[in-house]
Design a protein around this motif. Structure first.
Motif, PDB file in Angstrom:
ATOM      1  N   GLU A  28      10.064 -18.150   7.823  1.00  0.00           N
ATOM      2  CA  GLU A  28       9.976 -16.722   7.553  1.00  0.00           C
ATOM      3  C   GLU A  28       9.050 -16.057   8.563  1.00  0.00           C
ATOM      4  O   GLU A  28       7.999 -16.604   8.894  1.00  0.00           O
ATOM      5  N   ALA A  31       4.338 -11.724   7.920  1.00  0.00           N
ATOM      6  CA  ALA A  31       4.413 -10.451   7.197  1.00  0.00           C
ATOM      7  C   ALA A  31       3.896  -9.300   8.045  1.00  0.00           C
ATOM      8  O   ALA A  31       4.370  -8.166   7.918  1.00  0.00           O
ATOM      9  N   CYS A  56       0.147  -4.748  -0.561  1.00  0.00           N
ATOM     10  CA  CYS A  56       0.920  -3.703   0.105  1.00  0.00           C
ATOM     11  C   CYS A  56       0.727  -2.384  -0.631  1.00  0.00           C
ATOM     12  O   CYS A  56       0.049  -2.330  -1.664  1.00  0.00           O
ATOM     13  N   THR A 277       2.890 -14.790   5.147  1.00  0.00           N
ATOM     14  CA  THR A 277       4.306 -14.443   5.058  1.00  0.00           C
ATOM     15  C   THR A 277       4.571 -13.781   3.711  1.00  0.00           C
ATOM     16  O   THR A 277       3.724 -13.814   2.810  1.00  0.00           O
ATOM     17  N   LEU A 278       5.752 -13.217   3.562  1.00  0.00           N
ATOM     18  CA  LEU A 278       6.112 -12.575   2.300  1.00  0.00           C
ATOM     19  C   LEU A 278       6.036 -13.553   1.140  1.00  0.00           C
ATOM     20  O   LEU A 278       5.738 -13.171   0.010  1.00  0.00           O
ATOM     21  N   ASN A 283       5.046 -10.543  -5.304  1.00  0.00           N
ATOM     22  CA  ASN A 283       6.502 -10.383  -5.291  1.00  0.00           C
ATOM     23  C   ASN A 283       6.921  -8.936  -5.077  1.00  0.00           C
ATOM     24  O   ASN A 283       7.931  -8.652  -4.436  1.00  0.00           O
ATOM     25  N   CYS A 285       5.819  -6.773  -3.193  1.00  0.00           N
ATOM     26  CA  CYS A 285       5.760  -6.324  -1.798  1.00  0.00           C
ATOM     27  C   CYS A 285       7.089  -6.496  -1.082  1.00  0.00           C
ATOM     28  O   CYS A 285       7.383  -5.770  -0.128  1.00  0.00           O
ATOM     29  N   ARG A 286       7.892  -7.432  -1.539  1.00  0.00           N
ATOM     30  CA  ARG A 286       9.216  -7.602  -0.941  1.00  0.00           C
ATOM     31  C   ARG A 286      10.080  -6.366  -1.234  1.00  0.00           C
ATOM     32  O   ARG A 286      10.820  -5.887  -0.374  1.00  0.00           O
ATOM     33  N   LEU A 289       8.881  -3.406   0.888  1.00  0.00           N
ATOM     34  CA  LEU A 289       9.344  -3.531   2.265  1.00  0.00           C
ATOM     35  C   LEU A 289      10.803  -3.092   2.399  1.00  0.00           C
ATOM     36  O   LEU A 289      11.190  -2.479   3.397  1.00  0.00           O
ATOM     37  N   GLY A 290      11.610  -3.383   1.381  1.00  0.00           N
ATOM     38  CA  GLY A 290      13.030  -3.065   1.447  1.00  0.00           C
ATOM     39  C   GLY A 290      13.413  -1.712   0.887  1.00  0.00           C
ATOM     40  O   GLY A 290      14.594  -1.334   0.933  1.00  0.00           O
TER      41      GLY A 290
END
Length: 333
Positions: A28, A31, A56, A277-278, A283, A285-286, A289-290
């Protein structure tokens, strides 16, 4: 042919899954690469998610590059976003310091990236929108252009090669500015160089309660770093332990006698940590990000920020300048 026992089979399978997970995490991207690529805050409510050095920012608010009593430095870094409480606090400290004749205007360093998260350089913290840096230099007059803000030099308030404050630079206004920041109810900590903390301890006088929030730390000789408490509405924000009582001035011996001493000859440098990393972050924060950009619909309809009232507001304070060049690296101490 030897038969494997059930327990051994299970252990072998578990080890394989762990190895596979480690391999995926290793594959991955860092981040910091993912978060630094986001140019705009995420849509949705403002929340700080995770810890100051592992988290985040959802629904970040932007500090205007130019205000009545502040200018944001290194604009091309795009690190002027934070929790709304952080942005409001910066504006309040700047206004109070100017009104009281303590400081003509703040030069604001890094806050957070549009969606927080780890940065490509310069900080381990500043990830949840609750940290910001204030340069230990008054805003000059005339104001700096955008181009000048990219190269305007950092200046330490310590005597060169020492941990002693340079009295040719420092005066009571520096102390009073840090005190104004420390007395704000939202502020949990302020990080300064141990030499600055020593100077504050020597000159604070009888009113010393605010000193408990001012914590010595490495570097921080050309700026001070303000950290807010986790704010209401951010259930996913992980708080930092309290600073404790007292003014903290009796803790300085360890800094000067141990922490700031040069390493022993032949000492091995500490092994650098692998990049975050993510997989190692909260969780949520994923999803941050999206998420779509904040105000994406308004931008598509032609009413983007900066085309109307915001642009007029900024032009009222900012001098005309050239296009913003690439940023220069920030020196690390």
């Amino acid at each position: 042919m030897t038969k494997l026992r059930p327990r051994r089979i299970a252990a072998t399978a578990l080890a394989g899954l762990i190895a596979l997970g480690a391999g995926l995490a290793h594959a991955e991207p860092p981040a910091k690469t993912l978060f630094s690529s986001k140019a705009n805050p995420s849509a949705g409510a403002s929340q700080s998610l995770g810890f100051y050095s592992n988290g985040c920012l959802a629904g970040g608010a932007e500090l205007r590059p130019d205000g009545p009593n502040w200018q944001v430095m290194r604009l091309s870094r795009n690190r002027r976003y934070g929790h709304p409480a952080t942005i409001a606090l910066i504006e309040r400290i700047a206004g109070e310091a100017a009104q009281r004749g303590v400081w003509p205007g703040l030069l604001i360093g890094d806050i957070s990236q549009p969606r927080g998260g780890p940065m490509s350089s310069g900080h381990a913290s500043h990830q949840v929108g609750l940290d910001f840096d204030v340069w230990l230099q008054p805003m000059p007059s005339p104001r700096l252009t955008q181009a000048q803000r990219e190269t305007f030099p950092f200046r330490s308030v310590l005597k060169k090669g020492t941990f002693t404050v340079d009295d040719r630079i420092w005066d009571s206004h520096y102390r009073d500015l840090i005190k104004i920041a420390a007395e704000q109810r939202e502020v949990q900590r302020i990080f300064v160089n141990p030499g600055i903390k020593k100077k504050l301890c020597e000159t604070a006088g009888r009113d010393r309660g605010w000193l408990a929030k001012v914590r010595p730390y490495y570097g921080h000789d050309e700026h001070f770093h303000v950290r807010l408490f986790c704010q209401p509405g951010s259930a996913g924000c992980k708080p930092q332990p309290a600073t404790g009582g007292g003014d903290g001035c009796n803790e300085l011996g360890w800094w000067f006698n141990v922490a700031l001493q040069p390493p022993k000859p032949g000492a091995k440098p500490p092994k650098p940590k692998p990049p975050l990393t993510l997989a190692g972050m909260p969780n949520a924060c994923r999803a941050v990000l999206g998420a779509p950009d904040k105000g994406e619909t308004a931008i598509a309809s032609g009413s983007a920020r900066g085309q109307g009232a915001d642009a007029a507001y900024a032009s009222a304070f900012a001098p005309a300048g050239n296009a913003v060049p690439l940023p220069t690296p920030r020196p690390l101490h």
